[in-house]
Design a protein around this motif. Sequence first.
Motif, short mmCIF file in Angstrom:
data_model
loop_
_atom_site.label_atom_id
_atom_site.label_comp_id
_atom_site.label_asym_id
_atom_site.label_seq_id
_atom_site.Cartn_x
_atom_site.Cartn_y
_atom_site.Cartn_z
N HIS A 11 -6.99 1.24 9.07
CA HIS A 11 -7.03 2.62 8.58
C HIS A 11 -8.40 3.25 8.84
O HIS A 11 -8.49 4.45 9.15
N LEU A 12 -9.46 2.47 8.70
CA LEU A 12 -10.80 2.97 8.98
C LEU A 12 -10.95 3.35 10.44
O LEU A 12 -11.49 4.42 10.78
N ALA A 64 -5.12 -7.12 3.13
CA ALA A 64 -5.80 -5.90 2.69
C ALA A 64 -6.99 -5.58 3.58
O ALA A 64 -7.25 -4.42 3.92
N GLY A 98 -7.14 -2.25 5.70
CA GLY A 98 -8.30 -1.37 5.51
C GLY A 98 -9.06 -1.14 6.80
O GLY A 98 -9.46 -0.01 7.11
N LEU A 130 0.83 -1.21 0.00
CA LEU A 130 0.00 0.00 0.00
C LEU A 130 0.86 1.26 0.00
O LEU A 130 0.55 2.25 -0.67
#
Length: 314
Positions: free
Chosen positions: A303-304, A296, A300, A114
């Motif tokens: 990060h959320l 992933a 994800g 990423l």
Amino acid sequence: MASGLAALLDDVAAIAKIAAASVDDVAGAAGKAGSKAVGVVVDDAAVTPGYAMGFTPDRELPIVWKIALGSLRNKFVFLLPGALALSAFAPWLVTPLLMVGGSYLTFEASEKILEVFLPHEAGDTDDALALSSTELEAQKVAGAIRTDLILSAEIMFIALADVAARPLAIQAAALAVVGLALTIGVYGVVGLLVKMDDIGLHMAGGRTRLGRLLGRGLVRAMPAALSGLASIGTAAMLWVGGGILVHGLEHYGLSPIPSWVDGLSRWAGQVPGVGAFTGWLAFAAGSAVVGLAVGAVIVGGLHLVQKLRGGQAH
């Protein structure tokens, strides 16, 4: 007196034979167990040099030495006693713990991927620039030791699975031999890799024309080689982590994904002459796809959560 001495010598000889047999058992168990962990050892050797890159030459070997000591501490202080305790009291916990470790490897690899495609946030860049070289070194070493903990756990548990039927003393000795031998091997190779450019510089100043040519070629090639090795390390974390998850799902009877990966491997393994290699390659690729998907999702999700926390702070 003579008969007593003869009996004593017989006892000593019997003890020596038992000790020799035990040494043979340990050596055989360690060799068999270690050979099954070779794939993870390759991954470890590929991942680690990246942590020593970006520092002055005089700090490269000290960094590798610190990571090697951390690896020994991981194996002998935490993993060896933990593996033996699990083998004795809770063998059912081995697979879930391996799956947690595999998930961490996929997360690490997915985050690296990423970072290649998405720009860093300004705050992260400022934080990195604010670190002193000593702080950055400590951060890199700590990260390497965390990653080593997962890879070392995989090595130790693979080895444990192969000697689980042996007496506890043989298990302990075999795991100790495997842990020490593989640590010396991995970090010896890593130390050589990070110093290859210095070796090239020394050769470039040599007396023979061939030596100078080889030295200059080595110096020019090493940045690309280390960069490529870092990419291999990232891929290795994906296929090892994904492979752990695939085996774990198969262990619990959750067959769709393991069946798909196994079917791909069997199909690729039918190539005449190189079927063993293509079958392994297909399994590694399928495991990497699983690892990337899981990693992933974890990246994800994290990060959320960070964005939600940031929004709540404002």
